[in-house]
Design a protein around this motif. Structure first.
Motif, PDB file in Angstrom:
ATOM      1  N   THR A   1       0.833  -1.196   0.000  1.00  0.00           N
ATOM      2  CA  THR A   1       0.000   0.000   0.000  1.00  0.00           C
ATOM      3  C   THR A   1       0.876   1.258   0.000  1.00  0.00           C
ATOM      4  N   THR A   2       0.417   2.274  -0.707  1.00  0.00           N
ATOM      5  CA  THR A   2       1.193   3.502  -0.790  1.00  0.00           C
ATOM      6  C   THR A   2       0.267   4.694  -0.625  1.00  0.00           C
ATOM      7  N   VAL A   3       0.704   5.645   0.178  1.00  0.00           N
ATOM      8  CA  VAL A   3      -0.099   6.854   0.396  1.00  0.00           C
ATOM      9  C   VAL A   3       0.797   8.071   0.141  1.00  0.00           C
TER      10      VAL A   3
ATOM     11  N   GLY B   1      -1.292  -8.114 -10.998  1.00  0.00           N
ATOM     12  CA  GLY B   1      -1.296  -9.560 -11.241  1.00  0.00           C
ATOM     13  C   GLY B   1      -2.652 -10.175 -10.991  1.00  0.00           C
ATOM     14  N   LEU B   2      -2.649 -11.295 -10.273  1.00  0.00           N
ATOM     15  CA  LEU B   2      -3.902 -11.934  -9.851  1.00  0.00           C
ATOM     16  C   LEU B   2      -4.317 -11.373  -8.496  1.00  0.00           C
ATOM     17  N   ALA B   3      -3.305 -11.040  -7.691  1.00  0.00           N
ATOM     18  CA  ALA B   3      -3.530 -10.797  -6.269  1.00  0.00           C
ATOM     19  C   ALA B   3      -4.455  -9.613  -5.975  1.00  0.00           C
ATOM     20  N   LYS B   4      -4.382  -8.558  -6.787  1.00  0.00           N
ATOM     21  CA  LYS B   4      -5.090  -7.342  -6.373  1.00  0.00           C
ATOM     22  C   LYS B   4      -6.188  -6.906  -7.333  1.00  0.00           C
ATOM     23  N   GLN B   5      -6.586  -7.853  -8.205  1.00  0.00           N
ATOM     24  CA  GLN B   5      -7.595  -7.481  -9.203  1.00  0.00           C
ATOM     25  C   GLN B   5      -8.855  -6.928  -8.549  1.00  0.00           C
ATOM     26  N   ARG B   6      -9.256  -7.558  -7.422  1.00  0.00           N
ATOM     27  CA  ARG B   6     -10.546  -7.169  -6.841  1.00  0.00           C
ATOM     28  C   ARG B   6     -10.536  -5.741  -6.298  1.00  0.00           C
ATOM     29  N   PHE B   7      -9.335  -5.168  -6.102  1.00  0.00           N
ATOM     30  CA  PHE B   7      -9.280  -3.807  -5.564  1.00  0.00           C
ATOM     31  C   PHE B   7      -9.081  -2.744  -6.646  1.00  0.00           C
TER      32      PHE B   7
ATOM     33  N   THR C   1      -2.698   4.273  -3.220  1.00  0.00           N
ATOM     34  CA  THR C   1      -2.860   3.286  -4.292  1.00  0.00           C
ATOM     35  C   THR C   1      -2.718   1.869  -3.746  1.00  0.00           C
ATOM     36  N   CYS C   2      -3.283   0.911  -4.492  1.00  0.00           N
ATOM     37  CA  CYS C   2      -3.197  -0.513  -4.103  1.00  0.00           C
ATOM     38  C   CYS C   2      -1.817  -1.084  -4.400  1.00  0.00           C
ATOM     39  N   SER C   3      -1.066  -0.452  -5.286  1.00  0.00           N
ATOM     40  CA  SER C   3       0.251  -0.991  -5.600  1.00  0.00           C
ATOM     41  C   SER C   3       1.268   0.111  -5.821  1.00  0.00           C
ATOM     42  N   GLY C   4       2.246   0.179  -4.943  1.00  0.00           N
ATOM     43  CA  GLY C   4       3.326   1.150  -5.122  1.00  0.00           C
ATOM     44  C   GLY C   4       4.392   0.606  -6.050  1.00  0.00           C
ATOM     45  N   GLU C   5       4.569  -0.740  -6.037  1.00  0.00           N
ATOM     46  CA  GLU C   5       5.660  -1.281  -6.854  1.00  0.00           C
ATOM     47  C   GLU C   5       5.503  -2.744  -7.246  1.00  0.00           C
ATOM     48  N   HIS C   6       4.590  -3.472  -6.626  1.00  0.00           N
ATOM     49  CA  HIS C   6       4.546  -4.911  -6.923  1.00  0.00           C
ATOM     50  C   HIS C   6       3.591  -5.290  -8.036  1.00  0.00           C
TER      51      HIS C   6
END
Ligand code: FAD
Length: 458
Positions: free
Chosen positions: A341-343, A419-425, A411-416
């Protein structure tokens, strides 16, 4: 299931020693470094040239076979799991550094080169390649570009995409596409180089990357700052940024992570501190001193106790401790869910308070560390994938974390990556319109959705 005569065509392209179709081999490519469920590919091939990659793309296109490009498989988002089966294209043999140009300060590399090998070669040539993901001893440049990997130096020096001047890639039809180039300025056509960054292997297979290099820094000062209250550490990060100092690195570790790293590695860390910041300022010696004075003032105002790394060994020990955070936490429980997570940086104290509430609400062990200077935190949940009740709490906690980050304009992804892991968000962050636009681009270049399908909501 791929027909035998088609499998023979794959073998014909790469040769016997770079071809695998036996279950014991396939299982090695069914998972990556995420906690997503594994899925078996049908075949794995390891090309050694752009022409071989193009031939494999054409073959997959002709026979409707999903194609999943893979570097070292260190991604944490399930981006290389072959959910629809198909062909895994292993890029590790295309690992040559083709050119390091010290006059024009760029390098040309094949995508399978290991990040640290490349950074070391650049350093030996007298220049600097700043992107430094914690996985740099294993990850590849291709994987870094496709995930837009960050690292400890992201705050001041930016992330992988800031260093990609050009890429050559094969599209799904086997055409060779050249994007960008070796000039500092370039405005020819669409910015396809930018499009390939964080594309997670969904828009083409990169076979060559042109990377920007910069002059090495002249001086640096590394320090460890301990705090009795983690919110003070968060306020220090915000205070340093507000003071208009951009340290090369500003990394946070909470008490749980400090103790775990100390126990696992023996790195001397103050285990009674509620939180630590590892800060390094760099640049011209005079600037280093000037920036250090500001950092010192902000730390003092927030009750931080500074210890300077007096020798090169002490400095290396600090960074080694930070790099080992993930692997040290991983020793504690069978499963580790590492979030990303990134703010905005000034909202770190709010996010840390939200994390504390989530930890208590779901009664979970969460170690928090990360690139606090750029707002990118890695709350890491220790759990056991086999315990259904515990995993329910983990999923609910992750959903709460992302909701908190989005509430704070994060944001849901700062750097990773997603993929599959965060599609729902993803939809909560970008909205349907954005996902539909991405789908239109994907349909245009890969009409049968064969390139790494079912990732990033596509
Ligand atoms: C211990 C550890 C620490 C980590 N630390 C960090 C960190 O600090 N910062 C960070 O950002 N990440 C970090 N990561 C995550 C991971 O290392 C990065 O995402 C890295 O960029 C993945 O590189 P890879 O070679 O392993 O790629 P892979 O995992 O093999 O692939 C990643 C993605 O890239 C695509 N891809 C790979 N090669 C190509 C190519 N040639 N053409 C097109 N697509 C391609 C794949 O299809 C996939 O979608 C860490 C992981 C671990 C395990």
């Amino acid at each position: 299931m791929i027909a035998k005569d088609v499998l023979a065509k794959f073998k014909g392209i790469v040769g016997e020693e770079d071809y695998w179709d036996q279950p014991t081999d396939l299982v090695l490519y069914s998972f990556d470094s995420s906690v997503e469920n594994p899925a078996l590919p049908d075949v794995v091939v390891r090309p050694e040239s752009t022409d071989e990659v193009a031939a494999i793309c054409r073959l997959c296109s002709d026979y409707d076979i999903p194609l999943i490009t893979r570097g070292s498989g260190t991604n944490l988002a399930g981006s290389t799991i072959p959910v629809a089966g198909g062909c895994v294209l292993l890029m590790t043999k295309m690992n040559k550094i083709l050119e390091i140009n010290t006059d024009d300060m760029y390098a040309v590399v094949q995508p399978g080169v290991i990040t640290l090998d490349f950074a070391t070669a650049v350093q030996e040539a007298g220049l600097f390649y700043p992107p430094d993901p914690g996985s740099q001893k294993m990850s590849t440049i291709g994987g870094n570009v496709a995930e837009n990997a960050g690292g400890l130096r992201g705050l001041k020096y930016g992330v992988t995409k800031d260093y990609v001047m050009g890429v050559t890639f094969c599209d799904m039809a086997g055409n060779i596409v050249k994007a960008g180039g070796k000039t500092v300025k370039l405005c020819t056509g669409f910015n396809l180089t930018g499009l390939m960054s964080q594309s997670e292997g969904q828009l083409g297979v990169m076979t060559e990357c042109i990377l920007k290099l910069v002059p090495p820094t002249k001086a640096h000062k590394a320090m460890l700052v301990s705090f009795k209250d983690i919110i003070d550490a968060g306020n220090t990060v915000s205070g340093i940024i507000r003071g208009h100092v951009l340290p090369a690195t500003m990394e946070l570790m909470d008490n749980f992570t400090i103790r775990t790293v100390h126990e696992a590695t023996g790195v001397p860390l103050p285990t009674d501190a509620a939180a630590l910041l590892l800060i390094e300022v760099d640049g011209h010696p005079a600037v280093v001193e000037e920036e250090y004075a500001i950092v010192q003032k902000v730390c003092a105002a927030n009750n931080g106790e500074i210890k300077i790394a007096a020798t090169a060994e002490e400095r290396e020990a600090l960074w080694e401790g930070r790099r080992k955070a993930l692997s040290s936490l991983a020793r504690l429980r069978p499963t580790l869910v590492l979030e990303d997570t990134t703010v905005p940086r000034t909202k770190i104290p709010d996010f840390l308070m939200a994390l504390d509430e989530i930890k208590n609400k779901y009664k979970l062990d969460i170690g928090t560390f990360g690139h606090a200077g750029d707002g990118n935190l890695h709350p890491t949940i220790l759990c056991d994938k086999r315990d259904a009740e515990e995993m329910q709490r983990v999923h609910a906690a992750v959903a709460d974390m992302f909701a908190a980050a989005l509430r704070l304009d994060g944001t849901c992804s700062g750097e990773h990556g997603i993929g599959l892991a965060k599609q729902r968000f993803m939809v909560d962050e970008v909205g349907e319109g954005t996902i539909n636009y991405m789908k239109s681009i994907k349909r245009g270049v890969d009409p049968k959705n064969l390139l790494n399908p079912h990732k990033q909501s596509i």
